[in-house]
Write a protein that holds these residues in place. Structure first.
Motif, PDB file in Angstrom:
ATOM      1  N   GLY A 255       0.781  -1.235   0.000  1.00 30.82           N
ATOM      2  CA  GLY A 255       0.000   0.000   0.000  1.00 30.82           C
ATOM      3  C   GLY A 255       0.810   1.281   0.000  1.00 30.82           C
ATOM      4  O   GLY A 255       0.236   2.365   0.148  1.00 30.82           O
ATOM      5  N   LYS A 258      -0.057   4.618  -2.063  1.00 33.98           N
ATOM      6  CA  LYS A 258      -0.918   5.733  -1.642  1.00 33.98           C
ATOM      7  C   LYS A 258      -0.108   6.994  -1.341  1.00 33.98           C
ATOM      8  O   LYS A 258      -0.642   8.088  -1.361  1.00 33.98           O
ATOM      9  CB  LYS A 258      -1.714   5.340  -0.390  1.00 33.98           C
ATOM     10  CG  LYS A 258      -2.801   4.335  -0.703  1.00 33.98           C
ATOM     11  CD  LYS A 258      -3.667   4.081   0.498  1.00 33.98           C
ATOM     12  CE  LYS A 258      -4.838   3.203   0.094  1.00 33.98           C
ATOM     13  NZ  LYS A 258      -5.585   2.734   1.243  1.00 33.98           N
ATOM     14  N   TYR A 288      -6.238  -0.910  -0.184  1.00 39.20           N
ATOM     15  CA  TYR A 288      -5.774  -1.337   1.138  1.00 39.20           C
ATOM     16  C   TYR A 288      -6.142  -0.307   2.172  1.00 39.20           C
ATOM     17  O   TYR A 288      -6.078   0.855   1.935  1.00 39.20           O
ATOM     18  CB  TYR A 288      -4.260  -1.548   1.125  1.00 39.20           C
ATOM     19  CG  TYR A 288      -3.864  -2.472   0.023  1.00 39.20           C
ATOM     20  CD1 TYR A 288      -3.324  -1.965  -1.148  1.00 39.20           C
ATOM     21  CD2 TYR A 288      -4.112  -3.823   0.107  1.00 39.20           C
ATOM     22  CE1 TYR A 288      -3.003  -2.814  -2.202  1.00 39.20           C
ATOM     23  CE2 TYR A 288      -3.784  -4.669  -0.935  1.00 39.20           C
ATOM     24  CZ  TYR A 288      -3.237  -4.169  -2.087  1.00 39.20           C
ATOM     25  OH  TYR A 288      -2.923  -4.996  -3.115  1.00 39.20           O
TER      26      TYR A 288
END
Ligand code: A3P
Length: 288
Positions: A255, A258, A288
Motif C-alpha cells: 500500500g 498511496k 488497502y
C-alpha cells in the motif's frame, strides 16, 4: 558507472547488454534439478530467494550468509558488471537456483523441455506498489536507465514501455503458463500477510519436510527487518546500488502507492487495470 541504455528483444525492453547477448541467453541449457525464481522486477524476488535458500539449507542461516544475494543466485539475463549470469550459472554446482525477470515468452526453451523438470516459482505483486518500488529502484541502481520524473515513469510503466516490458503481459503470461507447467505462483501480498503459510507452500513445492522449529527460523530470518540488516541480502555490498538515494530494502509494505499516486493517477491506473486484466482469471487486491 554510466547508466545503461536499453534495446528490445521481440518487442520487450531490456538492458542493451542483455539484448546484445540474446542468442546465448536463448540457448541456455537448464537442468532438471534447477530451481528458477521468476518475477517482474520488484515483486519480491530477493525475498523469495532468501526463503528458497533457507529451505534448501534446512534453516541454517550461516549457510545462506555465505555470499551476497546476487552472487548466490544469478539472474540469467544479467550481463553487465559485476557478473555475467550465464557464466555464473554454468559454473554453479547442481542443484542450482537461478533467477530471472524475463517474461514467459522469452524464457530460454530448455526450461520447458519435457524431460526438464525444473521447479519454477513465480512471485507477483500488485501493480501499484510494483510501480512505486521499481521507480525507486531505477533511481538508485546505477546500472539501469534513469527513470525520469515520477509522472513520466508512471506513464511509461502503464504503457508497457519500461524495462522487462509490460507488467500486465508478465503477470498474465506466467499465470497462464502455470496451467501447463509445474509453476508455483505466489503473491507478495500473501507472503506479507501469511509468511508461514506461504513458506510452507514453497517447502512442499520443493519436496522438503522441515520441522516447526526450522520453519519458525525461516519466517524470522526472511522477515523484512532481519533481511534489511543482513549485508548478504540487502545489496549494500553491491557497487551498482546507491543506497543513499533509496535503500534496496526500502519499505517492504503493502500500500505504499498511496504515498505517491495522485487521485488522477489512481483513477487512470484503475481504468487501465480493468481494461487490460479483462481477459484473465488472475486478480490482485487493489485497495488497502
Ligand atoms: P519496496 O521497494 O516496496 O520496499 P525485488 O527483490 O524483486 O527487487 O523486490 C524488492 C522489493 O521487495 C522491495 O520493495 C523490498 O523492500 C521488498 N522486500 C524484500 N525483502 C522483503 C521482505 N523480507 N519482506 C517484505 N518485503 C521485502
Amino acid at each position: 558507472m554510466n547508466r545503461e541504455e536499453v534495446s528490445q528483444v521481440r518487442g520487450v525492453v531490456l538492458q542493451k547488454s542483455t539484448c546484445e547477448y540474446w542468442n546465448k541467453i536463448w540457448d541456455f541449457q537448464a537442468k532438471p534439478d534447477d530451481v528458477l525464481i521468476s518475477s517482474y522486477p520488484k515483486a519480491g524476488t530477493t525475498w523469495l530467494q532468501e526463503i528458497v535458500d533457507m529451505i534448501q539449507n534446512d534453516g541454517d542461516i550461516e549457510k545462506t550468509r555465505r555470499a551476497p544475494t546476487d552472487i548466490r543466485m544469478p539472474f540469467l539475463e544479467r550481463i553487465n558488471p559485476p557478473y555475467v549470469g550465464l557464466d555464473k550459472a554454468n559454473e554453479m554446482p547442481s542443484p542450482r537456483v537461478l533467477k530471472t525477470h524475463l517474461p514467459v515468452q522469452l524464457l530460454p526453451p530448455s526450461f520447458w523441455k519435457e524431460n526438464c523438470k525444473v521447479s519454477i516459482i513465480y512471485v507477483a505483486r500488485n501493480i501499484k506498489d510494483n510501480i512505486v518500488s521499481f521507480f525507486h529502484f531505477q533511481r538508485m541502481n546505477k546500472g539501469l536507465p534513469d527513470p525520469g520524473s515520477w509522472e513520466e515513469y508512471f506513464e511509461t510503466f502503464l504503457e508497457g514501455k519500461g524495462l522487462w516490458g509490460s507488467w500486465y503481459d508478465h503477470v498474465k503470461g506466467w499465470w497462464e503458463a502455470k496451467d501447463i507447467y509445474p509453476i508455483l505462483y505466489l503473491f507478495y501480498e500473501d507472503i506479507k500477510k501469511h509468511p508461514r503459510r506461504e513458506i510452507e507452500k514453497v517447502m512442499e513445492f520443493l519436496g522438503k519436510n522441515l520441522d516447526e522449529k526450522v520453519l519458525d527460523k525461516i519466517v524470522y530470518y526472511t522477515s523484512f527487518n532481519v533481511m534489511k540488516n543482513n549485508p548478504m541480502s540487502n545489496y549494500t555490498l553491491s557497487s551498482l546500488m546507491n543506497q543513499s538515494v533509496s535503500p534496496f530494502m526500502r519499505k517492504g509494505v503493502i500500500g505504499d502507492w498511496k504515498n505517491y499516486f495522485t487521485v488522477a493517477q489512481n483513477e487512470r491506473c484503475n481504468e487501465d487495470y480493468r481494461e487490460k486484466m479483462d481477459d484473465t482469471t488472475l486478480s490482485f487486491s487493489m485497495e488497502y
